[in-house]
Scaffold this motif. Structure first.
Motif, PDB file in Angstrom:
ATOM      1  N   MET A 100      21.719  37.919 -81.900  1.00 40.20           N
ATOM      2  CA  MET A 100      22.404  37.052 -82.828  1.00 40.20           C
ATOM      3  C   MET A 100      23.324  37.814 -83.763  1.00 40.20           C
ATOM      4  O   MET A 100      24.143  37.206 -84.416  1.00 40.20           O
ATOM      5  CB  MET A 100      21.378  36.309 -83.665  1.00 40.20           C
ATOM      6  CG  MET A 100      20.668  35.260 -82.900  1.00 40.20           C
ATOM      7  SD  MET A 100      21.609  33.782 -83.030  1.00 40.20           S
ATOM      8  CE  MET A 100      20.323  32.611 -83.021  1.00 40.20           C
ATOM      9  N   ALA A 158      19.246  28.720 -80.603  1.00 36.07           N
ATOM     10  CA  ALA A 158      20.280  28.981 -81.615  1.00 36.07           C
ATOM     11  C   ALA A 158      20.968  27.687 -82.037  1.00 36.07           C
ATOM     12  O   ALA A 158      21.462  26.926 -81.209  1.00 36.07           O
ATOM     13  CB  ALA A 158      21.301  29.967 -81.073  1.00 36.07           C
ATOM     14  N   LEU A 218      31.166  28.815 -81.954  1.00 29.10           N
ATOM     15  CA  LEU A 218      29.707  28.633 -81.917  1.00 29.10           C
ATOM     16  C   LEU A 218      29.272  28.127 -80.552  1.00 29.10           C
ATOM     17  O   LEU A 218      28.349  28.674 -79.938  1.00 29.10           O
ATOM     18  CB  LEU A 218      29.267  27.650 -83.005  1.00 29.10           C
ATOM     19  CG  LEU A 218      29.273  28.147 -84.437  1.00 29.10           C
ATOM     20  CD1 LEU A 218      29.038  26.991 -85.407  1.00 29.10           C
ATOM     21  CD2 LEU A 218      28.218  29.222 -84.639  1.00 29.10           C
ATOM     22  N   VAL A 233      25.563  28.282 -79.230  1.00 23.02           N
ATOM     23  CA  VAL A 233      24.907  27.816 -80.446  1.00 23.02           C
ATOM     24  C   VAL A 233      25.191  26.322 -80.612  1.00 23.02           C
ATOM     25  O   VAL A 233      26.351  25.914 -80.665  1.00 23.02           O
ATOM     26  CB  VAL A 233      25.412  28.590 -81.690  1.00 23.02           C
ATOM     27  CG1 VAL A 233      24.775  28.057 -82.965  1.00 23.02           C
ATOM     28  CG2 VAL A 233      25.163  30.082 -81.527  1.00 23.02           C
TER      29      VAL A 233
END
Length: 94
Positions: A1, A65, A85, A90
């Motif tokens: 991450m 995520a 993202l 994510v």
């Protein structure tokens, strides 16, 4: 991450609770569950508790995520675009 500029959650302390009287607490371990699915399940639990058809519950859940933008948040608050993202896998929720 770390490539996303996100910091993993850390334990910052513990909370000690003293219960005055006997009360049942159900512990639910949902494992790893998507944010939206967990959110919907939590709404169901709240409705059951309000209707007094269930006892108090503690939910243990981990999400893949995910980034959320609160009610007062705006897209300008993001340090990374929604598109980026999603490209990085994510989930994003407003």
């Amino acid at each position: 991450m770390s490539g996303l500029g996100l910091v993993p959650a850390q334990t910052i302390g513990t909370v000690s609770v003293q219960i005055q009287h006997s009360q049942e607490l159900e512990v639910l371990d949902w494992g790893c569950l998507g944010y939206n699915e967990a959110f919907q399940r939590q709404h169901t639990l709240v409705e059951e508790r309000i209707a007094e058809v269930s006892t108090d519950r503690l939910v243990l859940v981990e999400h893949p995520a995910v980034a959320t933008l609160g009610r007062s948040g705006c897209p300008e608050d993001l340090c990374i675009s929604e598109t980026t993202l999603r490209q990085k896998g994510v989930e994003f929720y407003r």
